[in-house]
Write a protein that holds these residues in place. Structure first.
Motif, PDB file in Angstrom:
ATOM      1  N   ALA A 166       0.820  -1.210   0.000  1.00  0.00           N
ATOM      2  CA  ALA A 166       0.000   0.000   0.000  1.00  0.00           C
ATOM      3  C   ALA A 166       0.857   1.264   0.000  1.00  0.00           C
ATOM      4  O   ALA A 166       1.916   1.310   0.624  1.00  0.00           O
ATOM      5  CB  ALA A 166      -0.916  -0.002   1.224  1.00  0.00           C
ATOM      6  N   ARG A 167       0.382   2.255  -0.744  1.00  0.00           N
ATOM      7  CA  ARG A 167       1.000   3.589  -0.777  1.00  0.00           C
ATOM      8  C   ARG A 167       2.493   3.538  -1.114  1.00  0.00           C
ATOM      9  O   ARG A 167       3.326   4.065  -0.398  1.00  0.00           O
ATOM     10  CB  ARG A 167       0.750   4.311   0.554  1.00  0.00           C
ATOM     11  CG  ARG A 167      -0.736   4.536   0.829  1.00  0.00           C
ATOM     12  CD  ARG A 167      -1.019   5.006   2.226  1.00  0.00           C
ATOM     13  NE  ARG A 167      -0.562   4.071   3.255  1.00  0.00           N
ATOM     14  CZ  ARG A 167      -1.208   2.965   3.628  1.00  0.00           C
ATOM     15  NH1 ARG A 167      -2.335   2.626   3.056  1.00  0.00           N
ATOM     16  NH2 ARG A 167      -0.711   2.199   4.576  1.00  0.00           N
ATOM     17  N   ASN A 168       2.795   2.934  -2.243  1.00  0.00           N
ATOM     18  CA  ASN A 168       4.183   2.810  -2.682  1.00  0.00           C
ATOM     19  C   ASN A 168       4.438   3.359  -4.078  1.00  0.00           C
ATOM     20  O   ASN A 168       5.505   3.128  -4.631  1.00  0.00           O
ATOM     21  CB  ASN A 168       4.622   1.343  -2.633  1.00  0.00           C
ATOM     22  CG  ASN A 168       5.231   0.986  -1.314  1.00  0.00           C
ATOM     23  OD1 ASN A 168       6.182   1.599  -0.877  1.00  0.00           O
ATOM     24  ND2 ASN A 168       4.663  -0.007  -0.654  1.00  0.00           N
ATOM     25  N   THR A 169       3.485   4.044  -4.654  1.00  0.00           N
ATOM     26  CA  THR A 169       3.613   4.605  -6.021  1.00  0.00           C
ATOM     27  C   THR A 169       4.164   3.588  -7.017  1.00  0.00           C
ATOM     28  O   THR A 169       5.071   3.883  -7.785  1.00  0.00           O
ATOM     29  CB  THR A 169       4.469   5.896  -6.030  1.00  0.00           C
ATOM     30  OG1 THR A 169       5.786   5.621  -5.553  1.00  0.00           O
ATOM     31  CG2 THR A 169       3.847   7.000  -5.200  1.00  0.00           C
ATOM     32  N   LEU A 170       3.578   2.394  -7.013  1.00  0.00           N
ATOM     33  CA  LEU A 170       4.019   1.347  -7.936  1.00  0.00           C
ATOM     34  C   LEU A 170       3.704   1.698  -9.382  1.00  0.00           C
ATOM     35  O   LEU A 170       4.505   1.432 -10.268  1.00  0.00           O
ATOM     36  CB  LEU A 170       3.349   0.016  -7.593  1.00  0.00           C
ATOM     37  CG  LEU A 170       3.651  -0.583  -6.234  1.00  0.00           C
ATOM     38  CD1 LEU A 170       2.835  -1.848  -6.031  1.00  0.00           C
ATOM     39  CD2 LEU A 170       5.126  -0.860  -6.074  1.00  0.00           C
ATOM     40  N   LEU A 228      -2.751  -3.621  -2.662  1.00  0.00           N
ATOM     41  CA  LEU A 228      -2.195  -2.661  -3.624  1.00  0.00           C
ATOM     42  C   LEU A 228      -2.872  -1.297  -3.487  1.00  0.00           C
ATOM     43  O   LEU A 228      -2.823  -0.492  -4.409  1.00  0.00           O
ATOM     44  CB  LEU A 228      -2.406  -3.183  -5.049  1.00  0.00           C
ATOM     45  CG  LEU A 228      -1.639  -4.438  -5.428  1.00  0.00           C
ATOM     46  CD1 LEU A 228      -2.132  -4.981  -6.765  1.00  0.00           C
ATOM     47  CD2 LEU A 228      -0.147  -4.154  -5.487  1.00  0.00           C
ATOM     48  N   SER A 229      -3.479  -1.030  -2.352  1.00  0.00           N
ATOM     49  CA  SER A 229      -4.216   0.217  -2.180  1.00  0.00           C
ATOM     50  C   SER A 229      -3.312   1.438  -2.342  1.00  0.00           C
ATOM     51  O   SER A 229      -2.126   1.402  -2.009  1.00  0.00           O
ATOM     52  CB  SER A 229      -4.912   0.242  -0.821  1.00  0.00           C
ATOM     53  OG  SER A 229      -3.982   0.117   0.230  1.00  0.00           O
ATOM     54  N   SER A 230      -3.878   2.481  -2.924  1.00  0.00           N
ATOM     55  CA  SER A 230      -3.207   3.778  -3.087  1.00  0.00           C
ATOM     56  C   SER A 230      -1.888   3.687  -3.843  1.00  0.00           C
ATOM     57  O   SER A 230      -0.840   4.137  -3.380  1.00  0.00           O
ATOM     58  CB  SER A 230      -2.977   4.432  -1.720  1.00  0.00           C
ATOM     59  OG  SER A 230      -4.184   4.587  -1.025  1.00  0.00           O
ATOM     60  N   ASN A 231      -1.936   3.113  -5.029  1.00  0.00           N
ATOM     61  CA  ASN A 231      -0.736   2.981  -5.853  1.00  0.00           C
ATOM     62  C   ASN A 231      -0.890   3.551  -7.252  1.00  0.00           C
ATOM     63  O   ASN A 231      -0.091   3.227  -8.134  1.00  0.00           O
ATOM     64  CB  ASN A 231      -0.313   1.512  -5.941  1.00  0.00           C
ATOM     65  CG  ASN A 231       0.597   1.124  -4.811  1.00  0.00           C
ATOM     66  OD1 ASN A 231       1.707   1.606  -4.714  1.00  0.00           O
ATOM     67  ND2 ASN A 231       0.100   0.268  -3.935  1.00  0.00           N
ATOM     68  N   ALA A 232      -1.894   4.385  -7.474  1.00  0.00           N
ATOM     69  CA  ALA A 232      -2.085   5.045  -8.771  1.00  0.00           C
ATOM     70  C   ALA A 232      -2.152   4.043  -9.929  1.00  0.00           C
ATOM     71  O   ALA A 232      -1.509   4.218 -10.958  1.00  0.00           O
ATOM     72  CB  ALA A 232      -0.975   6.073  -9.015  1.00  0.00           C
ATOM     73  N   LEU A 233      -2.972   3.016  -9.765  1.00  0.00           N
ATOM     74  CA  LEU A 233      -3.071   1.973 -10.789  1.00  0.00           C
ATOM     75  C   LEU A 233      -4.035   2.344 -11.912  1.00  0.00           C
ATOM     76  O   LEU A 233      -3.832   1.932 -13.051  1.00  0.00           O
ATOM     77  CB  LEU A 233      -3.493   0.647 -10.154  1.00  0.00           C
ATOM     78  CG  LEU A 233      -2.577   0.122  -9.051  1.00  0.00           C
ATOM     79  CD1 LEU A 233      -3.129  -1.178  -8.496  1.00  0.00           C
ATOM     80  CD2 LEU A 233      -1.153  -0.029  -9.547  1.00  0.00           C
ATOM     81  N   GLY A 234      -5.089   3.057 -11.599  1.00  0.00           N
ATOM     82  CA  GLY A 234      -6.035   3.501 -12.613  1.00  0.00           C
ATOM     83  C   GLY A 234      -6.773   2.367 -13.304  1.00  0.00           C
ATOM     84  O   GLY A 234      -6.659   1.199 -12.940  1.00  0.00           O
ATOM     85  N   ALA A 261      -7.644 -12.671  -1.386  1.00  0.00           N
ATOM     86  CA  ALA A 261      -7.957 -11.297  -0.978  1.00  0.00           C
ATOM     87  C   ALA A 261      -7.117 -10.326  -1.789  1.00  0.00           C
ATOM     88  O   ALA A 261      -5.919 -10.543  -1.988  1.00  0.00           O
ATOM     89  CB  ALA A 261      -7.678 -11.113   0.505  1.00  0.00           C
ATOM     90  N   LEU A 262      -7.763  -9.275  -2.261  1.00  0.00           N
ATOM     91  CA  LEU A 262      -7.088  -8.247  -3.059  1.00  0.00           C
ATOM     92  C   LEU A 262      -7.659  -6.891  -2.680  1.00  0.00           C
ATOM     93  O   LEU A 262      -8.860  -6.668  -2.792  1.00  0.00           O
ATOM     94  CB  LEU A 262      -7.298  -8.509  -4.554  1.00  0.00           C
ATOM     95  CG  LEU A 262      -6.753  -7.457  -5.519  1.00  0.00           C
ATOM     96  CD1 LEU A 262      -5.229  -7.354  -5.411  1.00  0.00           C
ATOM     97  CD2 LEU A 262      -7.173  -7.794  -6.951  1.00  0.00           C
ATOM     98  N   ASP A 263      -6.800  -5.977  -2.234  1.00  0.00           N
ATOM     99  CA  ASP A 263      -7.222  -4.624  -1.878  1.00  0.00           C
ATOM    100  C   ASP A 263      -6.666  -3.660  -2.924  1.00  0.00           C
ATOM    101  O   ASP A 263      -5.456  -3.510  -3.041  1.00  0.00           O
ATOM    102  CB  ASP A 263      -6.716  -4.251  -0.494  1.00  0.00           C
ATOM    103  CG  ASP A 263      -7.227  -2.899  -0.015  1.00  0.00           C
ATOM    104  OD1 ASP A 263      -7.761  -2.106  -0.831  1.00  0.00           O
ATOM    105  OD2 ASP A 263      -7.088  -2.616   1.196  1.00  0.00           O
ATOM    106  N   VAL A 264      -7.559  -3.060  -3.679  1.00  0.00           N
ATOM    107  CA  VAL A 264      -7.158  -2.069  -4.684  1.00  0.00           C
ATOM    108  C   VAL A 264      -7.855  -0.726  -4.419  1.00  0.00           C
ATOM    109  O   VAL A 264      -8.046   0.063  -5.325  1.00  0.00           O
ATOM    110  CB  VAL A 264      -7.445  -2.559  -6.124  1.00  0.00           C
ATOM    111  CG1 VAL A 264      -6.527  -3.691  -6.500  1.00  0.00           C
ATOM    112  CG2 VAL A 264      -8.899  -2.961  -6.284  1.00  0.00           C
TER     113      VAL A 264
END
Length: 102
Positions: free
Chosen positions: A42-46, A68-74, A92-95
């Motif tokens: 989370a929150r890693n600008t991947l 993967l929350s808050s990673n600018a995936l769009g 489980a998947l958090d987006v």
């Protein structure tokens, strides 16, 4: 030599570390993540590049939960996840907070 402790690691949380795509690449290539069941990024600008690297890695064979929350995936990130065989194996998947679409 690889640490025995790292090889047996089941939970890995590297949230809030700004690892970006470079850090995702390092994780994707690491032999120490093969037993990781729960991974929080989370929150890693991947971004899309980091997501592609993670999803294409065969190292995460035990992965059950991915944050993967808050990673600018769009929206493109959502499409990558939806079409990824490795993502389909997750329990489980958090987006959240990725602006995945309308």
């Amino acid at each position: 030599a690889v640490s025995r402790t790292l090889v047996e690691l089941a939970d890995l949380d590297v949230s809030d570390n700004e690892i970006g795509a470079g850090g995702a690449a390092a994780l994707a290539l690491s032999a120490t993540v093969s037993r990781v069941e729960r991974l929080s990024l989370a929150r890693n600008t991947l971004g899309l590049e980091g997501l592609e690297l993670l999803l294409s890695s065969h190292r995460f064979s035990s992965l059950e939960s991915l944050d993967l929350s808050s990673n600018a995936l769009g929206a493109q990130g959502a499409m990558l996840l939806a079409s990824s065989p490795s993502a389909r194996r997750l329990r489980a998947l958090d987006v959240s907070d990725n602006r995945l679409g309308d």
